[in-house]
Design a protein around this motif. Structure first.
Motif, short mmCIF file in Angstrom:
data_model
loop_
_atom_site.label_atom_id
_atom_site.label_comp_id
_atom_site.label_asym_id
_atom_site.label_seq_id
_atom_site.Cartn_x
_atom_site.Cartn_y
_atom_site.Cartn_z
N ALA A 1 1.00 -1.28 -0.10
CA ALA A 1 -0.13 0.04 -0.13
C ALA A 1 0.92 1.47 0.01
CB ALA A 1 -0.93 0.17 1.20
N GLU A 2 2.22 1.16 0.78
CA GLU A 2 3.00 2.49 0.82
C GLU A 2 3.58 2.63 -0.63
OE1 GLU A 2 5.06 1.12 4.33
OE2 GLU A 2 3.86 1.87 5.80
N VAL A 3 3.91 1.53 -1.21
CA VAL A 3 4.54 1.83 -2.41
C VAL A 3 3.78 2.32 -3.37
CG1 VAL A 3 5.33 0.39 -4.66
CG2 VAL A 3 6.23 -0.12 -2.45
N LYS A 4 2.38 2.12 -3.58
CA LYS A 4 1.31 2.73 -4.28
C LYS A 4 1.21 4.11 -3.83
CE LYS A 4 -1.66 -0.47 -3.66
NZ LYS A 4 -2.95 -1.05 -3.68
N GLU A 5 1.19 4.36 -2.65
CA GLU A 5 0.90 5.77 -2.09
C GLU A 5 1.99 6.76 -2.53
OE1 GLU A 5 0.52 5.67 2.34
OE2 GLU A 5 1.37 7.75 2.31
N VAL A 6 3.23 6.23 -2.55
CA VAL A 6 4.57 6.96 -2.86
C VAL A 6 4.46 7.39 -4.14
CG1 VAL A 6 6.79 7.31 -3.07
CG2 VAL A 6 5.86 6.53 -0.88
N TYR A 7 3.96 6.29 -5.04
CA TYR A 7 3.86 6.23 -6.49
C TYR A 7 2.67 7.44 -6.96
CZ TYR A 7 2.18 4.89 -11.10
OH TYR A 7 1.87 4.73 -12.42
N ARG A 8 1.62 7.44 -6.16
CA ARG A 8 0.72 8.44 -6.67
C ARG A 8 1.06 9.72 -6.26
NH1 ARG A 8 -3.16 4.11 -4.81
NH2 ARG A 8 -3.01 4.80 -2.81
N ASP A 9 1.56 9.62 -5.04
CA ASP A 9 2.03 11.13 -4.65
C ASP A 9 2.76 11.61 -5.42
OD1 ASP A 9 3.58 12.18 -1.68
OD2 ASP A 9 1.59 12.97 -2.29
N ILE A 10 3.89 11.05 -5.96
CA ILE A 10 4.85 11.63 -6.61
C ILE A 10 4.31 12.08 -8.34
CG2 ILE A 10 7.10 11.52 -8.04
CD1 ILE A 10 8.04 9.92 -5.39
N THR A 11 3.74 10.84 -8.79
CA THR A 11 3.13 11.21 -10.08
C THR A 11 2.11 12.18 -10.35
OG1 THR A 11 1.68 9.18 -9.85
CG2 THR A 11 3.74 8.66 -10.99
N THR A 12 1.44 12.31 -9.23
CA THR A 12 0.15 13.60 -9.33
C THR A 12 0.96 14.74 -8.78
OG1 THR A 12 -0.45 12.71 -7.12
CG2 THR A 12 -1.69 11.86 -8.93
N ARG A 13 2.13 14.60 -8.50
CA ARG A 13 3.02 15.78 -8.01
C ARG A 13 2.10 16.49 -6.87
NH1 ARG A 13 7.10 17.32 -10.60
NH2 ARG A 13 7.31 19.53 -9.51
N THR A 14 1.70 15.72 -5.93
CA THR A 14 1.11 16.21 -4.53
C THR A 14 2.02 16.29 -3.41
OG1 THR A 14 -0.99 14.56 -5.13
CG2 THR A 14 -0.91 15.75 -3.21
N PHE A 15 2.86 15.50 -3.22
CA PHE A 15 3.94 15.52 -2.44
C PHE A 15 3.69 15.91 -1.15
CE2 PHE A 15 7.59 14.66 -4.95
CZ PHE A 15 7.30 15.34 -6.34
N THR A 16 2.49 15.24 -0.74
CA THR A 16 1.84 15.49 0.66
C THR A 16 2.16 14.19 1.76
OG1 THR A 16 -0.12 14.82 0.06
CG2 THR A 16 0.27 17.24 -0.05
#
Lengths: 517, 194
Positions: free
Chosen positions: A104-119
């Motif tokens: 779940a964390e791998v996916k979370e980081v992937y989404r966070d970076i690719t959507t440029r959210t960085f939160t």
């Protein structure tokens, strides 16, 4: 390792897997067990199923059916798996560590970076862990700051010594000797065969030559072979000055050479100043067609000036007592020397006439400094150091990791400590510090610092840049044995500053070194 | 149909509370809920029921002494790890003649997962390798993961696993073989050797 040892090792490894998997498997078995104890079995319990080939075909068909009927669950399962695969590929493409991250964390980081959210906090942890030598100054970076670090991607830039650099290779004389001997096969003491076997023995006969190579932007420009043992090189206004020693085993004398910009050796010579043994500390470019050689021997420091043809123009000596000279740099008309002995280090000003001032020490309010290099740059003295927690005087210079070692060596699980547990403790002990020294007052100021690292070499490049090498501790292990040693690996990073003191670059050099305390 | 008196097993949290209250009912409840699983795990490793029962009883005593002050988050995992460790210790203490070929077979299956290296690694690397195996297990589907842990942590036989998953022994063997190949590839990529 024999078979039983291997089994024990494998058993030990498997015995350390995470609780959640043991729980999961145990729970599954318990459900199955509860099914066995029930008298009306099979109707209440749900038998476990393995998704074998037939089952997958059925499951795929069911997924299609569900999709067609508008059901979401099978679609979500396959979409989740697809996203996870994409996330793993993203991590691999960008050389990001997945260690310790759940699915779940791998996916979370992937989404966070690719959507440029960085939160996500996990994103920050992943980026911090990847760029161990890159200073993220903020303790809690904003999404914008984290995005900027991501865009910089310093871990993907490996410099190959951009600008000018040297490599010194030492070659040894070797001989290869052929030895013929006979190998016998015996059966009950009776020689059955007696065949000749040739063995080649290679041995070193000592030093042969030094080869100095000059690179510009990672391209080899020239190489020169020299008859003596070269230790260092300096690019000056007169070309390259090389220095070293005349004898590998004993430091009997100092040797100099000058090489022009095309790689031609203009001259090389041995220099002696009356010492029984003499070694070179450094060469300083005086900028006016002359250079200064700093040497030491017989408890004295010797400062000599030479012209471009290697003619000695002047020399002066000064006593050192029990100290040795670790580094030297220009300070106004005179020099600044870093002196060191087993239980002390200090700085001392030396005037142009050889007059030595009182030594002084760089002391921090809440730390001890260990200076590793110093250089003059744009009229200021820069000192590369590591700052460590203050220690008692008697062990001050013996081991700068004593506090951490004393803390952990009594733990019953110290030998089981992983690098992930130990390395943060080691890193917390060190801060690489670049100090700038006021030549008049002798008072240092912190110019730059990087946590978890050790300050290393300083170089001044002809293009008006100051390069500072920083050693970032990235892994470690405790090797108790008899001497309570910690060793590990360090990645070497380079920080480049311009003449105004502005940080231009932070780059991973791609080099690593070992770390031992 | 014979009706049997069946009492719902206590929740793990309630069992832990009994330990904290120093109530001996804690052991009863623990035994009722996880006794069979513990015995099966111990017997898989030791190969005989008497040694297995002894290890499980020792594990209960160990839990009694550890809780409090410890308060495990996952009680069955905590208990099973103690059972397994005690069983493995007892297993190694047995003479070679009494070694359990069944458990050895399971360990030997895993040997191929670790690339060969003649050097003996440090103890700390066992934990590091286990951590990597955790990462690997997370990538697997749940049934395959359960199968792997049941086989190599609990030491269940192929027959038992086939019964548990209501499938054939061949299917279980094939699934385990595929998982081991993936694990070997994963560990090779991570630079692990044994």
């Amino acid at each position: 390792m024999n078979q039983n040892d291997k089994r024990e090792k494998i058993s030990e490894i498997i015995g350390n897997i995470d609780d959640k998997y043991i729980y999961e498997a145990g729970k599954a078995a318990s459900e199955a067990f509860s099914e066995e104890t029930r008298t009306n079995s099979r109707t209440n319990g749900k038998p476990l199923k393995l998704p074998f080939r037939k089952g997958w075909i059925v499951a795929a068909a069911a997924a299609v059916l569900v999709l067609l009927l508008g059901g979401a669950s099978a679609f979500m399962i396959s979409a989740e798996a697809k996203e996870y695969q994409e996330a793993v590929a993203f991590f691999e493409e960008n050389d990001l560590p997945m260690d310790g991250l759940s699915r779940a964390e791998v996916k979370e980081v992937y989404r966070d970076i690719t959507t440029r959210t960085f939160t996500s906090k996990k994103t920050e942890e992943v980026i911090r862990s990847r760029v161990a030598g890159f200073e993220i100054l903020q303790d809690e970076p904003t999404p914008e700051e984290l995005a900027a670090v991501w865009d910089e991607s310093p871990w993907q830039k490996v410099i190959k010594k951009n600008g000018d650099s040297y490599q010194i290779l030492i070659e040894w004389k070797r001989t290869e000797k052929e030895i013929v001997h006979y190998r016998s096969q015996k059966h009950k003491d009776i020689v059955v065969t007696d065949e000749p076997v040739m063995t080649i023995i290679s041995s070193s006969l000592g030093f042969d030559k030094s080869v100095v190579e000059f690179y510009h932007d990672a391209e080899l420009c020239w190489s020169a072979a020299l008859p003596q043992y070269a230790e260092e090189c300096l690019l000056t206004s007169m070309g390259t000055i090389v220095w070293g020693r005349t004898d590998k085993v004993r430091t009997t004398g100092v040797w100099l050479a000058r090489i022009d910009t095309a790689g031609q050796i203009l001259w090389e010579k041995t220099v002696r100043h009356g010492f029984e043994q003499e070694s070179a500390v450094t060469v300083l470019d005086d900028g006016d067609g002359t250079f200064t050689l700093v040497t030491q021997g017989d408890s004295q420091v010797c400062v000599s000036r030479y012209d471009a043809d290697g003619n000695e123009l002047s020399t002066l000596n000064a006593p050192l007592d029990e100290y040795g000279v670790a580094a030297a740099t220009r300070l106004g008309d005179g020099y600044l020397l870093q002196l060191r002995k087993w239980n002390d280090q200090c700085l001392v000003r030396m005037d142009a006439d050889g007059t030595m001032h009182d030594p002084f020490r760089i002391e921090g309010d809440d730390c001890d400094y260990f200076i590793s290099d110093m250089v003059e740059f744009e009229g200021k003295i820069y000192l590369s150091a590591r700052a460590v927690p203050p220690a008692e005087l008697k062990r001050k210079y013996r081991n700068d990791l004593t506090a951490v070692l004393l803390d952990i060596m009594w733990r019953p699980d110290v030998r089981e400590m992983t690098s992930e547990e130990l390395t943060p403790l080691i890193r917390s002990n060190y801060t690489a510090v670049l100090l700038v020294l006021d030549p008049e007052s002798g008072k240092p100021e912190t110019f730059y610092s990087v946590k978890g690292c050790l300050g290393s070499y300083l170089h001044v490049r002809g293009t008006g840049k100051l390069e500072w090498e920083v050693q970032s501790i990235t892994s470690s292990r405790y090797r108790g044995l008899n001497s309570y040693t910690v060793d590990g690996k360090m990645e070497i990073w380079q920080y480049t500053f311009d003449e105004n003191g502005e940080l231009l670059l932070q780059e991973d050099t791609g080099n690593t070194e070992t770390f031992t305390r | 149909m014979i009706e049997t008196e069946r009492r719902e097993a206590l929740e793990d949290g309630k069992i832990i509370e009994l330990f904290l209250e120093r109530s001996e009912q804690a052991i009863d409840e623990l035994s009722k809920k996880y006794g069979r699983l513990c015995l099966r795990t111990a017997e898989n490793i030791l190969g005989n029921p008497e040694d297995a029962e002894e290890c499980v009883n020792d594990a209960y005593l160990a839990l009694w002494n550890k809780i409090p002050p410890e308060r495990p988050e996952l009680l069955p995992a905590y208990l099973l790890r103690i059972v397994r460790n005690l069983s493995v210790k007892k297993y190694h203490a047995n003479t070679a003649a009494k070694r359990n070929s069944h458990y050895d077979v399971a360990l030997d299956e895993l040997e191929d997962c670790f690339p060969a290296n003649t050097s003996v690694e440090e103890e700390a690397e066992a934990r590091e390798t286990a951590r990597l195996i955790d990462v690997f297990l997370e990538t697997m589907d749940e049934p395959s993961r359960i199968l792997f842990v049941k086989r190599y942590f609990h030491g269940d036989s192929i027959e038992e696993l086939a019964a548990l998953f209501s499938t054939t022994k061949h299917n279980v063997s094939v699934r385990l073989s595929r998982t081991r190949k993936k694990l070997r590839k994963f560990l090779e990529e991570k630079g692990v050797s044994l």
